[in-house]
Design an enzyme around this catalytic site. Structure first.
Site: not given
Length: 396
Positions: A116, A119, A356-358
């Site tokens: 996560s 990323n 979500g990480d982005a």
């Protein structure tokens, strides 16, 4: 007449200010879009980086070698008692068997970088914010693959420090896809042994070069998946690094992470300036807290802190909720406010893994560029929408 003239003038002034605000936001979004679309992975890998400069974002996370397999049926899932629409951890032996079987006779993709926080730093780099990453890998062939992928993707320009852990495999993750459903199963391997001693060693040998002056903005970002087994490391980070304008950002990451590690998640959330998560994760946090509603839990969490907090809760395609008592950098906590935002509709979704990480990466990037919180949400939503059109956590 004078009153009418004053009202008219004031209306014109406010309208002009609002229109100017819209133009500024559009210009920023366009410049960000141009930055995204104008850089290939080879080009953003050619940025010059000075390892001696402290980064604005320092991230701690698991290093995983990810693979994706599309299953024709659910026999493999049933054989290993796995479920779709689930996230979980498997022992090394079971994960190896599942991965080998899933990638042998099914449509599968080559291994790619995962984790996560990793990323998030990759997207931060792509957007133009220089990050630093701390993690751990094993002394095995998979760690060599990780290094090769870092170089191939241009991530070698990210300032990172990887602890090499003997006798423990590099973390791996398998994404199993069947029709429109998917499941993620991982074993974090060497990442679980990232140690406080390694962090102290980097501090001493490199004179804590990664720390900015406490009067300058800096974010220490922690993914929830990194919390288990590393409570001492993260307590050390909070006690020694988080002060002044050095802020802590925490991603709840998964409901099972919150439930199994609630007390340390609570410790981190209580010291965090940013708290990210989806509705299910916040709901689990609320349940462990014992509040009647997420709103009640959020208000109590904010009121217990001497400094402001920014809570960002995502609802997938249904929108984003922003809960905060942040006013500006120089002001004490203000009244708690709640604001809901719509998100862009994505018609050509390819893969939601890493969205979500982005989202977190783009939100932090915009905040570091002194954008308003509403702009941060909109930019983050736009970037996450673009990632959903790609395989893995990648931008076009």
């Amino acid at each position: 007449m004078q009153i009418a003239a004053a009202v008219t003038a004031n209306f014109y002034k406010n309208s002009k200010r609002h229109f100017h605000s819209i133009l500024v936001r559009m210009d920023y979004l366009q410049s960000l879009y141009n930055r995204i679309m104008g850089l290939s992975s080879q080009e953003y890998g050619s940025f010059s980086s000075n390892d001696s400069l402290p980064r604005k974002v320092v991230a701690f996370g698991n290093v995983l070698l990810d693979q994706t397999a599309h299953l024709a049926d659910t026999q493999l899932l049933e054989r290993y008692k796995l479920s779709l629409n689930a996230r979980g951890e498997l022992d090394v032996a079971t994960l190896t068997k599942v991965t080998d079987e899933a990638t042998l006779d099914n449509d599968s993709r080559d291994p790619h970088l995962g984790g996560s926080a990793l990323n998030t730093v990759r997207i931060l780099k792509r957007l133009g914010t220089e990050p630093m990453f701390f993690g751990a890998v094993g002394e095995d062939k998979h760690s060599e693959t990780v290094e090769d992928l870092l170089k191939r993707d241009g991530v070698e320009c990210i300032n990172y420090r990887l602890q090499k852990v003997p006798d423990t495999p590099t973390g791996r993750c398998i994404c199993l896809v069947h029709k429109d459903e998917s499941a993620l199963y991982a074993n974090i391997g060497a990442s679980s042994k990232f140690s406080e001693d390694f962090l102290r060693q980097i501090e001493q040998e490199e004179k804590a070069f990664f720390l900015r002056n406490a009067g300058n903005k800096q974010i220490f970002y922690i993914e929830g998946f990194f919390v288990p087994h590393r409570e001492e490391v993260l307590t050390y980070v909070v006690r020694n690094y988080i002060r002044g304008r050095r802020r802590l950002a925490l991603n709840l990451s998964a409901t099972y992470i919150v439930k199994k590690n609630y007390h340390h998640i609570l410790y981190l959330a209580s010291n965090a300036f940013f708290l990210f998560g989806n509705k299910d994760e916040f709901e689990t946090f609320r349940e462990c807290w014992g509040a009647k509603s997420i709103d009640d839990m959020a208000v109590e969490l904010l009121k217990q802190s001497e400094t402001p907090k920014i809570l960002v809760m995502t609802h997938g395609g249904k929108g984003v909720t922003l809960i905060t008592n942040y006013q500006d950098e120089l002001s004490p906590p203000a009244e708690v406010t709640f604001e809901n935002f719509n998100v862009p509709r994505v018609n050509n979704i390819v893969d939601t893994t890493g969205c979500g990480d982005a989202f977190v990466a783009a939100f932090l990037h915009a905040w570091l560029e002194k954008r308003s919180l509403s702009e941060c949400v909109r930019v983050a939503s736009d970037v996450a929408a673009k990632v959903a059109t790609q395989v893995g956590c990648n931008l076009p």
